[in-house]
Motif scaffolding. Structure first.
Motif, PDB file in Angstrom:
ATOM      1  N   GLU A 117       0.854  -1.187   0.000  1.00 59.37           N
ATOM      2  CA  GLU A 117       0.000   0.000   0.000  1.00 59.37           C
ATOM      3  C   GLU A 117       0.888   1.235   0.000  1.00 59.37           C
ATOM      4  OE1 GLU A 117      -2.533   2.214   3.284  1.00 59.37           O
ATOM      5  OE2 GLU A 117      -3.414   0.273   2.783  1.00 59.37           O
ATOM      6  N   GLY A 118       0.831   1.997  -1.044  1.00 56.79           N
ATOM      7  CA  GLY A 118       1.602   3.229  -1.117  1.00 56.79           C
ATOM      8  C   GLY A 118       3.093   3.035  -0.923  1.00 56.79           C
ATOM      9  N   GLY A 119       3.644   1.961  -1.474  1.00 53.44           N
ATOM     10  CA  GLY A 119       5.074   1.721  -1.348  1.00 53.44           C
ATOM     11  C   GLY A 119       5.480   1.049  -0.048  1.00 53.44           C
ATOM     12  N   LEU A 120       4.508   0.757   0.806  1.00 49.53           N
ATOM     13  CA  LEU A 120       4.798   0.078   2.066  1.00 49.53           C
ATOM     14  C   LEU A 120       4.171  -1.302   2.041  1.00 49.53           C
ATOM     15  CD1 LEU A 120       3.982   2.916   4.628  1.00 49.53           C
ATOM     16  CD2 LEU A 120       6.229   2.221   3.814  1.00 49.53           C
ATOM     17  N   ASP A 121       4.887  -2.275   2.558  1.00 50.45           N
ATOM     18  CA  ASP A 121       4.318  -3.605   2.713  1.00 50.45           C
ATOM     19  C   ASP A 121       3.770  -3.725   4.121  1.00 50.45           C
ATOM     20  OD1 ASP A 121       5.018  -4.410   0.185  1.00 50.45           O
ATOM     21  OD2 ASP A 121       6.833  -5.462   0.810  1.00 50.45           O
ATOM     22  N   HIS A 122       2.479  -3.946   4.240  1.00 49.79           N
ATOM     23  CA  HIS A 122       1.872  -4.237   5.537  1.00 49.79           C
ATOM     24  C   HIS A 122       1.696  -5.737   5.586  1.00 49.79           C
ATOM     25  CE1 HIS A 122       1.074  -0.049   6.348  1.00 49.79           C
ATOM     26  NE2 HIS A 122       0.611   0.050   5.116  1.00 49.79           N
ATOM     27  N   PHE A 123       2.074  -6.347   6.705  1.00 52.23           N
ATOM     28  CA  PHE A 123       1.874  -7.779   6.815  1.00 52.23           C
ATOM     29  C   PHE A 123       1.343  -8.111   8.192  1.00 52.23           C
ATOM     30  CE2 PHE A 123       5.900  -7.868   9.007  1.00 52.23           C
ATOM     31  CZ  PHE A 123       5.854  -8.995   9.812  1.00 52.23           C
ATOM     32  N   LEU A 124       0.739  -9.282   8.277  1.00 53.39           N
ATOM     33  CA  LEU A 124       0.268  -9.783   9.556  1.00 53.39           C
ATOM     34  C   LEU A 124       0.443 -11.288   9.584  1.00 53.39           C
ATOM     35  CD1 LEU A 124      -1.124  -9.619  12.306  1.00 53.39           C
ATOM     36  CD2 LEU A 124      -3.320  -9.613  11.096  1.00 53.39           C
ATOM     37  N   LEU A 125       1.109 -11.745  10.624  1.00 51.80           N
ATOM     38  CA  LEU A 125       1.188 -13.176  10.929  1.00 51.80           C
ATOM     39  C   LEU A 125       0.409 -13.398  12.211  1.00 51.80           C
ATOM     40  CD1 LEU A 125       5.018 -13.807  10.456  1.00 51.80           C
ATOM     41  CD2 LEU A 125       3.194 -14.320   8.842  1.00 51.80           C
ATOM     42  N   VAL A 126      -0.448 -14.397  12.212  1.00 56.26           N
ATOM     43  CA  VAL A 126      -1.160 -14.796  13.423  1.00 56.26           C
ATOM     44  C   VAL A 126      -0.687 -16.197  13.747  1.00 56.26           C
ATOM     45  CG1 VAL A 126      -3.401 -15.216  14.498  1.00 56.26           C
ATOM     46  CG2 VAL A 126      -3.153 -13.364  12.806  1.00 56.26           C
ATOM     47  N   MET A 127      -0.068 -16.336  14.922  1.00 53.40           N
ATOM     48  CA  MET A 127       0.534 -17.603  15.321  1.00 53.40           C
ATOM     49  C   MET A 127      -0.108 -18.133  16.591  1.00 53.40           C
ATOM     50  SD  MET A 127       4.485 -16.532  14.609  1.00 53.40           S
ATOM     51  CE  MET A 127       4.286 -14.801  14.996  1.00 53.40           C
ATOM     52  N   ALA A 128      -0.280 -19.425  16.642  1.00 57.70           N
ATOM     53  CA  ALA A 128      -0.816 -20.076  17.833  1.00 57.70           C
ATOM     54  C   ALA A 128       0.252 -20.104  18.920  1.00 57.70           C
ATOM     55  CB  ALA A 128      -1.263 -21.496  17.501  1.00 57.70           C
ATOM     56  N   GLU A 129      -0.190 -19.981  20.145  1.00 56.83           N
ATOM     57  CA  GLU A 129       0.721 -20.126  21.272  1.00 56.83           C
ATOM     58  C   GLU A 129       1.266 -21.550  21.254  1.00 56.83           C
ATOM     59  OE1 GLU A 129       0.692 -18.792  25.825  1.00 56.83           O
ATOM     60  OE2 GLU A 129      -1.002 -20.021  25.239  1.00 56.83           O
ATOM     61  N   SER A 130       2.577 -21.665  21.424  1.00 58.16           N
ATOM     62  CA  SER A 130       3.164 -22.996  21.296  1.00 58.16           C
ATOM     63  C   SER A 130       4.245 -23.257  22.331  1.00 58.16           C
ATOM     64  CB  SER A 130       3.726 -23.177  19.900  1.00 58.16           C
ATOM     65  OG  SER A 130       4.743 -22.218  19.671  1.00 58.16           O
ATOM     66  N   GLY A 131       4.051 -22.767  23.518  1.00 55.88           N
ATOM     67  CA  GLY A 131       5.032 -23.024  24.566  1.00 55.88           C
ATOM     68  C   GLY A 131       6.323 -22.288  24.337  1.00 55.88           C
ATOM     69  N   GLU A 132       7.407 -23.009  24.298  1.00 50.37           N
ATOM     70  CA  GLU A 132       8.733 -22.405  24.246  1.00 50.37           C
ATOM     71  C   GLU A 132       9.061 -21.690  22.942  1.00 50.37           C
ATOM     72  OE1 GLU A 132      10.816 -22.087  26.861  1.00 50.37           O
ATOM     73  OE2 GLU A 132       9.092 -22.899  27.917  1.00 50.37           O
ATOM     74  N   ALA A 133       8.376 -22.025  21.855  1.00 51.35           N
ATOM     75  CA  ALA A 133       8.718 -21.425  20.560  1.00 51.35           C
ATOM     76  C   ALA A 133       8.547 -19.912  20.571  1.00 51.35           C
ATOM     77  CB  ALA A 133       7.870 -22.040  19.454  1.00 51.35           C
ATOM     78  N   LEU A 134       7.632 -19.393  21.391  1.00 46.63           N
ATOM     79  CA  LEU A 134       7.426 -17.953  21.427  1.00 46.63           C
ATOM     80  C   LEU A 134       7.819 -17.334  22.757  1.00 46.63           C
ATOM     81  CD1 LEU A 134       4.060 -17.683  19.523  1.00 46.63           C
ATOM     82  CD2 LEU A 134       6.232 -16.737  18.816  1.00 46.63           C
ATOM     83  N   ASN A 135       8.388 -18.078  23.640  1.00 44.44           N
ATOM     84  CA  ASN A 135       8.761 -17.527  24.950  1.00 44.44           C
ATOM     85  C   ASN A 135      10.253 -17.303  25.046  1.00 44.44           C
ATOM     86  OD1 ASN A 135       6.145 -17.486  25.888  1.00 44.44           O
ATOM     87  ND2 ASN A 135       6.249 -19.623  26.505  1.00 44.44           N
TER      88      ASN A 135
END
Length: 135
Positions: A117-135
């Protein structure tokens, strides 16, 4: 249009991507933040008290064009866009979601979209809680 930040989120958005009716959600900041993105944690409350894993989701957005903080966000974002970092990250998570090659190693990605959008990339990742992978 994909949500660009937490102010664009809605129960309709979550109901759509989770394919389950969402009654409400609560957004929290998380202690880990990178130089390339903004990460938040979201608690999902389902209609009728349904329990549906995951109850917590992690959201990863592109850096804002400017955030008024001391770090040079606009400079970082420009370099990230020129290198195609956001496009590559979304492509990686889509590839993994479809192939399952890294299942259990990285969080399950429920949504991975990017929108120029207007030369900018907007992105969204939605990730499930998975214990240690996100802590």
């Amino acid at each position: 249009m994909i949500p660009k930040d937490v102010t664009d989120l809605s129960v309709e958005f979550f109901s759509s991507i989770l394919e389950c009716p969402v009654a409400a959600f609560t957004v929290e900041s998380v202690s880990f933040q990178g130089n390339c993105s903004v990460v938040n944690r979201v608690r999902i409350d389902f209609v009728g008290g349904l329990t549906f894993p995951p109850r917590w989701l992690y959201l990863k957005f592109a850096l804002p064009a400017s955030d008024g903080e001391t770090r040079n966000v606009s400079f970082n974002r420009k370099l990230l866009l020129e290198a195609g970092v956001y496009r590559k990250e979304v492509a990686f998570y889509r590839w993994n979601r479809n192939s399952g090659a890294l299942k259990g190693v990285i969080p399950e990605v429920l949504y991975a979209e990017i929108e120029p959008e207007g030369g900018l990339d907007h992105f969204l990742l939605v990730m499930a809680e998975s214990g240690e992978a996100l802590n």
